[in-house]
Design a protein around this motif. Structure first.
Motif, PDB file in Angstrom:
ATOM      1  N   ASP A 144       0.812  -1.215   0.000  1.00 52.01           N
ATOM      2  CA  ASP A 144       0.000   0.000   0.000  1.00 52.01           C
ATOM      3  C   ASP A 144       0.848   1.268   0.000  1.00 52.01           C
ATOM      4  N   LYS A 145       2.166   1.158   0.177  1.00 56.16           N
ATOM      5  CA  LYS A 145       3.031   2.331   0.309  1.00 56.16           C
ATOM      6  C   LYS A 145       3.834   2.542  -0.969  1.00 56.16           C
ATOM      7  N   TYR A 146       3.723   3.754  -1.514  1.00 53.82           N
ATOM      8  CA  TYR A 146       4.396   4.110  -2.759  1.00 53.82           C
ATOM      9  C   TYR A 146       5.031   5.480  -2.622  1.00 53.82           C
ATOM     10  N   VAL A 147       5.975   5.771  -3.510  1.00 56.34           N
ATOM     11  CA  VAL A 147       6.602   7.089  -3.584  1.00 56.34           C
ATOM     12  C   VAL A 147       6.118   7.743  -4.867  1.00 56.34           C
ATOM     13  N   PHE A 148       5.558   8.936  -4.729  1.00 54.60           N
ATOM     14  CA  PHE A 148       5.042   9.710  -5.859  1.00 54.60           C
ATOM     15  C   PHE A 148       6.002  10.863  -6.121  1.00 54.60           C
ATOM     16  N   ARG A 149       6.288  11.130  -7.408  1.00 52.56           N
ATOM     17  CA  ARG A 149       7.210  12.202  -7.757  1.00 52.56           C
ATOM     18  C   ARG A 149       6.626  13.078  -8.856  1.00 52.56           C
ATOM     19  N   ASP A 150       6.830  14.384  -8.714  1.00 50.52           N
ATOM     20  CA  ASP A 150       6.552  15.320  -9.804  1.00 50.52           C
ATOM     21  C   ASP A 150       7.797  16.178 -10.002  1.00 50.52           C
ATOM     22  N   LYS A 151       7.693  17.252 -10.758  1.00 50.84           N
ATOM     23  CA  LYS A 151       8.880  18.057 -11.073  1.00 50.84           C
ATOM     24  C   LYS A 151       9.445  18.809  -9.870  1.00 50.84           C
ATOM     25  N   THR A 152       8.681  18.905  -8.764  1.00 50.91           N
ATOM     26  CA  THR A 152       9.150  19.671  -7.603  1.00 50.91           C
ATOM     27  C   THR A 152       9.630  18.805  -6.446  1.00 50.91           C
ATOM     28  N   GLY A 153       9.379  17.506  -6.490  1.00 53.84           N
ATOM     29  CA  GLY A 153       9.838  16.669  -5.390  1.00 53.84           C
ATOM     30  C   GLY A 153       9.096  15.357  -5.280  1.00 53.84           C
ATOM     31  N   LYS A 154       9.318  14.691  -4.133  1.00 54.69           N
ATOM     32  CA  LYS A 154       8.724  13.376  -3.868  1.00 54.69           C
ATOM     33  C   LYS A 154       7.880  13.455  -2.609  1.00 54.69           C
ATOM     34  N   ILE A 155       6.863  12.577  -2.539  1.00 57.28           N
ATOM     35  CA  ILE A 155       6.046  12.454  -1.333  1.00 57.28           C
ATOM     36  C   ILE A 155       5.590  11.005  -1.218  1.00 57.28           C
ATOM     37  N   ASP A 156       5.524  10.522   0.007  1.00 57.10           N
ATOM     38  CA  ASP A 156       5.041   9.162   0.251  1.00 57.10           C
ATOM     39  C   ASP A 156       3.524   9.132   0.116  1.00 57.10           C
ATOM     40  N   THR A 157       3.005   8.024  -0.405  1.00 64.54           N
ATOM     41  CA  THR A 157       1.562   7.866  -0.567  1.00 64.54           C
ATOM     42  C   THR A 157       1.128   6.510  -0.031  1.00 64.54           C
ATOM     43  N   ILE A 158      -0.110   6.454   0.381  1.00 62.29           N
ATOM     44  CA  ILE A 158      -0.734   5.184   0.764  1.00 62.29           C
ATOM     45  C   ILE A 158      -1.882   4.961  -0.214  1.00 62.29           C
ATOM     46  N   ILE A 159      -1.733   3.915  -1.028  1.00 61.95           N
ATOM     47  CA  ILE A 159      -2.729   3.627  -2.060  1.00 61.95           C
ATOM     48  C   ILE A 159      -3.219   2.192  -1.876  1.00 61.95           C
ATOM     49  N   PRO A 160      -4.440   2.013  -1.383  1.00 61.28           N
ATOM     50  CA  PRO A 160      -4.981   0.654  -1.269  1.00 61.28           C
ATOM     51  C   PRO A 160      -5.139   0.013  -2.653  1.00 61.28           C
ATOM     52  N   GLN A 161      -5.036  -1.295  -2.701  1.00 67.02           N
ATOM     53  CA  GLN A 161      -5.164  -1.999  -3.971  1.00 67.02           C
ATOM     54  C   GLN A 161      -6.516  -1.761  -4.633  1.00 67.02           C
ATOM     55  N   SER A 162      -7.553  -1.508  -3.838  1.00 63.76           N
ATOM     56  CA  SER A 162      -8.879  -1.261  -4.409  1.00 63.76           C
ATOM     57  C   SER A 162      -8.909   0.018  -5.251  1.00 63.76           C
ATOM     58  N   VAL A 163      -8.018   0.984  -4.963  1.00 66.28           N
ATOM     59  CA  VAL A 163      -7.964   2.228  -5.735  1.00 66.28           C
ATOM     60  C   VAL A 163      -7.413   1.959  -7.132  1.00 66.28           C
ATOM     61  N   PHE A 164      -6.479   1.009  -7.250  1.00 65.62           N
ATOM     62  CA  PHE A 164      -5.932   0.672  -8.563  1.00 65.62           C
ATOM     63  C   PHE A 164      -6.996   0.059  -9.469  1.00 65.62           C
ATOM     64  N   ASP A 165      -7.972  -0.606  -8.890  1.00 64.64           N
ATOM     65  CA  ASP A 165      -9.102  -1.169  -9.636  1.00 64.64           C
ATOM     66  C   ASP A 165      -8.634  -2.043 -10.802  1.00 64.64           C
ATOM     67  N   GLY A 166      -7.593  -2.837 -10.562  1.00 65.98           N
ATOM     68  CA  GLY A 166      -7.104  -3.756 -11.580  1.00 65.98           C
ATOM     69  C   GLY A 166      -6.192  -3.115 -12.624  1.00 65.98           C
ATOM     70  N   ARG A 167      -5.985  -1.806 -12.569  1.00 67.20           N
ATOM     71  CA  ARG A 167      -5.112  -1.137 -13.542  1.00 67.20           C
ATOM     72  C   ARG A 167      -3.654  -1.264 -13.113  1.00 67.20           C
ATOM     73  N   THR A 168      -2.775  -1.364 -14.095  1.00 62.10           N
ATOM     74  CA  THR A 168      -1.345  -1.411 -13.842  1.00 62.10           C
ATOM     75  C   THR A 168      -0.754  -0.046 -14.151  1.00 62.10           C
ATOM     76  N   VAL A 169       0.047   0.460 -13.229  1.00 60.12           N
ATOM     77  CA  VAL A 169       0.705   1.758 -13.417  1.00 60.12           C
ATOM     78  C   VAL A 169       2.207   1.520 -13.436  1.00 60.12           C
ATOM     79  N   LYS A 170       2.867   2.005 -14.479  1.00 62.28           N
ATOM     80  CA  LYS A 170       4.316   1.882 -14.604  1.00 62.28           C
ATOM     81  C   LYS A 170       4.970   3.204 -14.208  1.00 62.28           C
TER      82      LYS A 170
END
Length: 129
Positions: free
Chosen positions: A76-102
């Motif tokens: 459930d723990k991921y690192v999200f990055r944009d052009k200004t920096g990084k932030i930790d995220t908590i994303i339950p598997q139900s939010v992905f809804d079967g989609r794969t994100v690369k």
């Protein structure tokens, strides 16, 4: 019967005669051109997604919308990055809804900021590819 309808009809017409012109939209002047607007809602021109840097400065529980990449994580723990920096995220598997994100997929995430955690995390409730 006819006598009772006539006074009723007159009572409905009289208030419109006494109404004065104090409010509402007055169309006697032209609106300013769109490029001259400096305040107010302007539709999609105003809609903008915040950056990670701005999100980290928000208050606890603030609604966050970010656009960038998920670069690392599992469970459930991921690192999200944009052009200004990084932030930790908590994303339950139900939010992905079967989609794969690369990591090279640009995504938008919506959620709430949890500043009680150290470091702050975004609890994501929606992902859009």
């Amino acid at each position: 019967m006819k006598l009772s309808v006539a006074p009723l009809f007159c009572c409905l017409l009289i208030p419109t005669a006494w109404a004065d012109d104090n409010g509402g939209l007055k169309k006697d002047t032209a609106p300013p051109p769109p490029h001259a607007l400096d305040e107010g809602y302007r539709g999609t021109e105003d809609a903008r997604i915040m950056t990670v840097e701005q999100a980290k400065e928000m208050h606890d529980g603030a609604t966050i919308s970010l656009r960038g990449n998920l670069i690392d994580g599992s469970g459930d723990k991921y690192v999200f990055r944009d052009k200004t920096g990084k932030i930790d995220t908590i994303i339950p598997q139900s939010v992905f809804d079967g989609r794969t994100v690369k990591p090279d997929n640009m995504i938008s995430i919506n959620g709430s900021l949890d500043k009680k955690s150290t470091p702050p995390v975004v609890r994501v409730d929606r992902i859009q590819k």
